[in-house]
Design an enzyme around this catalytic site. Structure first.
Site, mmCIF file in Angstrom:
data_model
loop_
_atom_site.group_PDB
_atom_site.id
_atom_site.type_symbol
_atom_site.label_atom_id
_atom_site.label_comp_id
_atom_site.label_asym_id
_atom_site.label_seq_id
_atom_site.Cartn_x
_atom_site.Cartn_y
_atom_site.Cartn_z
ATOM 1 N N ASP A 5 17.804 70.442 22.756
ATOM 2 C CA ASP A 5 18.268 69.234 22.076
ATOM 3 C C ASP A 5 18.986 69.641 20.786
ATOM 4 O O ASP A 5 18.499 70.486 20.033
ATOM 5 C CB ASP A 5 17.083 68.315 21.752
ATOM 6 N N ASN B 120 27.096 62.622 14.359
ATOM 7 C CA ASN B 120 28.082 61.641 14.839
ATOM 8 C C ASN B 120 28.445 60.646 13.752
ATOM 9 O O ASN B 120 29.608 60.302 13.563
ATOM 10 C CB ASN B 120 27.539 60.903 16.056
ATOM 11 N N ASP C 232 31.880 64.914 20.208
ATOM 12 C CA ASP C 232 32.256 65.418 21.533
ATOM 13 C C ASP C 232 32.608 66.895 21.467
ATOM 14 O O ASP C 232 32.226 67.692 22.339
ATOM 15 C CB ASP C 232 33.440 64.619 22.083
ATOM 16 N N GLU D 121 22.657 64.343 23.901
ATOM 17 C CA GLU D 121 22.782 65.668 23.292
ATOM 18 C C GLU D 121 21.753 66.650 23.860
ATOM 19 O O GLU D 121 21.478 67.679 23.240
ATOM 20 C CB GLU D 121 22.617 65.552 21.765
#
Length: 733
Positions: free
Chosen positions: A587, A595, A604, A631
């Site tokens: 993770d 983000n 991305d 993620e």
């Protein structure tokens, strides 16, 4: 008469605009009241979706009237709900700006307004979600912040998702549905499917939202896909509307999976928005793909020539009606899975099978094979066959597509040209192919009208007495055939070699020349543009479907579905061989903050970089990494115990740190990962796939609780000392 039609059109436009204004006003009032009943949180805003669909269905010169009356309706709703005139005007202007920007962007970036096709639909959704909704949300947030003292970010956080959800959920459905779709619902063949769809939706909605003990929200999507599969866009619209309404009503009444969230009403409504948007986009995407596939299948099935597709074993996997008819089968479906040995004589089947395998084994097409075939009645017909290999994205041949044309009539006409030109001229004027007769010196002595029409720039030059080499040079100079070599083309005619002619307007002609008995040649040109386009589309569709089925589109890794299949296979193998198997759950730490700080584009890019680092860090061919979701990634390590998996996970953790992707939300200032390791070994307490995944998840959880940027194995994560430490930390916190 003309002025009467103009006045009628103007009245129709005015009536349409009035109806749109009324609908917008009612929906705007409903949306405003809805926000008051949900803690001033707009869950969805529908008026702009209706207004955008209305103007996109009308000519541009009608937009101003529809936007004007739609704006009036929006303003009346604001005033009815207690807003001041100035504030109502400003908020109405924000909504009109949103609709106008979305419509203008669609016209600018899409060359077609056929929203049943994938590309125009994608452009519509993108224009709604990005420039239109962002601009409107920003303007509205400034307006309310200055006019009422509201918090800018709070307004933006409620306005933008509500407007975006309304636009992408309702506008596409309003644009693709028409009266014919609604009329089809009354057809007996459709009523049965409609009953099934309603029943499935009712059962799914009841199972999901009439309880609050289990999170069964995923059950909505099979029902949604079934409705779309059976009824197309109208089925998807019914399913999305019914399930979304059920979700909202149930959540407000503390029922259903979303009510299990212990967060406040803001979080629950955000979940409702995401669920509705996902349902709508799933329905739209599925319906668009099904529409294109059904259109292609209809064109294939009803084509006048014989079309067929076979797999590597030369079994039919798709045929059109003419193939089924000539094989004396009851339907197209009865041909599927059969081979030529099941439908024709054994000797003929041997020839066809040999041609199929030659094309698929060599990877090269069989071009224009012409042969006479005698039918059961003893009648001989001439057929022309082309077979091309179908290749996957990796270049592997996965089958072949073929087309066979009955060219008996053309052959007869070519032969009759040698006997009597006058008789031939009468017949040639009625054929669909172009024919020209050229003498030994290169001058045209006869050509039919179809031959002239096939060449858009030099057709007028192709007349009796014209010098063909000069015409070919003109075709090159004018750009009709920019890559033409006139000398080589004339040589093909003289030697009787068939070839394809590619014109600048996109047409493809197939040219065949036959030497005449008294010198010269008979040239036959056939328009094969549709065949070429069908071959290209079929090949592209096959490649797209294969990629979509196995690959995560963002990172290029295997997707969740492929991972599940691989993990199940590896666990089964480990049980048979009694060998260990380990998995590592990975993770990305603080990814939400990443983000929020750097934007989704940077997010991305971060996912791609981490995915590449994980893929590069695997040591053995059998090791496997997939994107687990969001993620999270999952690494499958066959024949590996927990210690070995721990060492590899530690190496991967360091490799990600070495990427040095800046992240101010992390204590280390760079992007890091946390890993959880579990292992399935002979004799351990964990012998099932769910236990293996659950232990990896628990280990990952411990890694995050201990500060992230670390690797934790199940043996450590399950220790009593560690559990005491975590419990103490939780109590202290």
């Amino acid at each position: 008469m003309g002025s009467s039609l103009v006045r009628r059109s103007q009245w129709d436009t005015l009536l349409f605009a009035i109806v749109v204004g009324v609908v917008v006003s009612v929906l705007a009032w409903f949306g405003i009241e809805l926000t008051r009943n949900s803690g001033r949180i707009a869950s969805i805003w529908l008026p702009n979706a209706v207004l955008l669909a209305a103007i996109l269905r009308r000519p541009v010169d009608n937009w101003w009237l529809i936007l004007l009356l739609g704006g009036v309706g929006n303003l009346l709703a604001n005033l009815q709900s207690g807003d001041s005139l100035l504030l109502g005007l400003l908020l109405t202007a924000c909504n009109i700006a949103e609709v106008t920007i979305a419509a203008a962007c669609v016209l600018r970036f899409s060359n077609s307004l056929d929203f049943r096709r994938g590309k125009p639909m994608f452009v519509l959704i993108l224009c709604c979600a990005v420039p239109a909704a962002l601009s409107s949300s920003t303007l509205a947030s400034f307006t309310l912040a200055l006019g009422t003292g509201a918090d800018f970010l709070s307004v933006f956080a409620t306005w933008y998702p509500a407007d975006t959800l309304g636009l992408i959920a309702l506008t596409p459905l309003l644009l693709v549905l028409d009266r014919d779709d609604l009329a089809d619902l009354a057809h007996p063949a459709v009523i049965k499917k409609l009953v099934v769809v309603v029943a499935v939706i009712a059962v799914a909605a009841g199972a999901i939202f009439l309880q609050k003990s289990m999170p069964l929200l995923f059950l909505a999507f099979p029902a949604l896909l079934l409705a779309t599969w059976l009824l197309g866009y109208i089925g998807g619209a019914i399913a999305v509307a019914a399930i979304s309404i059920a979700a909202f009503v149930a959540t407000l009444n503390h029922l259903g999976p979303i009510s299990l969230m212990h967060q406040d009403i803001h979080s629950q409504i955000l979940a409702l928005q995401l669920f509705t948007a996902t349902a709508a986009l799933t329905s739209i995407a599925s319906a668009s793909v099904l529409f294109e596939v059904s259109t292609l299948r209809a064109a294939l099935a009803q084509a006048p020539d014989f079309f067929y597709v076979k797999n590597r074993r030369s079994e039919f996997i798709a045929v059109n009606q003419r193939v089924a008819a000539i094989a004396q089968q009851e339907s197209v479906g009865s041909m599927i899975g059969k081979t030529d040995f099941d439908v024709v004589a054994h000797d003929r089947a041997d020839v066809l099978y040999a041609d199929d395998q030659m094309v698929m084994n060599s990877g090269f097409p069989l071009q224009d094979k012409i042969e006479p075939i005698v039918d059961d009645a003893g009648v001989s017909n001439w057929y022309e066959t082309t077979k091309v290999p179908l290749k996957s994205l990796t270049g592997r041949v996965i089958g072949m597509a073929g087309t066979t044309k009955n060219i008996t009539r053309r052959k007869e006409l070519e032969e009759s040209a040698e006997r009597a030109r006058d008789e031939l001229a009468v017949v040639l004027r009625e054929m669909s192919d172009g024919i020209a007769v050229v003498n030994g010196q290169g001058y045209i002595v006869f050509c039919n009208q179809q031959y002239q029409l096939q060449f858009p720039l030099t057709g007028s030059m192709r007349v009796k007495g014209a010098y063909l080499p000069k015409i070919m040079q003109a075709a090159k100079d004018l750009g009709e055939q920019p890559y033409l070599d006139p000398a080589e083309s004339m040589n093909r005619l003289k030697t009787g070699r068939d070839h394809e002619i590619y014109l600048s307007n996109g047409s493809v002609l197939q040219a065949r020349s036959t030497p005449a008995s008294k010198g010269g040649w008979v040239v036959v040109t056939s328009d094969i543009t549709s065949i070429k386009n069908a071959e290209i589309e079929l090949r592209a569709m096959t490649n797209r479907l294969e990629v979509l089925a196995t690959t995560d589109g963002l990172t290029g890794l295997a997707n969740r579905r492929t991972m599940d299949e691989r993990l199940e296979m590896e666990v089964a193998r480990a049980r048979r061989t009694r060998a260990p198997i380990a998995i590592v759950m990975v993770d990305i730490d603080h990814f939400k903050n990443f983000n929020d700080t750097y934007g989704h584009q940077a997010g991305d890019n971060c996912l791609r970089s981490v995915a590449a680092a994980l893929q590069t860090g695997l040591k053995r061919p059998g090791d496997f990494v997939a994107r687990y979701g969001g993620e999270e990634f999952c690494i499958i390590l066959p024949d590996t115990d927990e210690a070995g998996a721990f060492v590899l996970a530690e190496q991967l953790r360091l490799a990600v740190r070495e990427l040095k992707i800046a992240n101010t939300g992390s204590e280390l200032g760079v992007v890091t990962i946390s890993c959880g390791v579990s292992c399935l070994v002979e004799g351990s307490s964990a012998r099932t796939l769910p236990e293996l995944i659950s232990r990896a998840d628990q280990s990952l959880y411990v890694s995050k609780r201990l500060g992230r940027d670390r690797v934790t194995g199940w043996s450590f994560a399950s220790s009593e000392a560690l559990q005491d430490k975590l419990s103490a930390a939780a109590v202290h916190h």
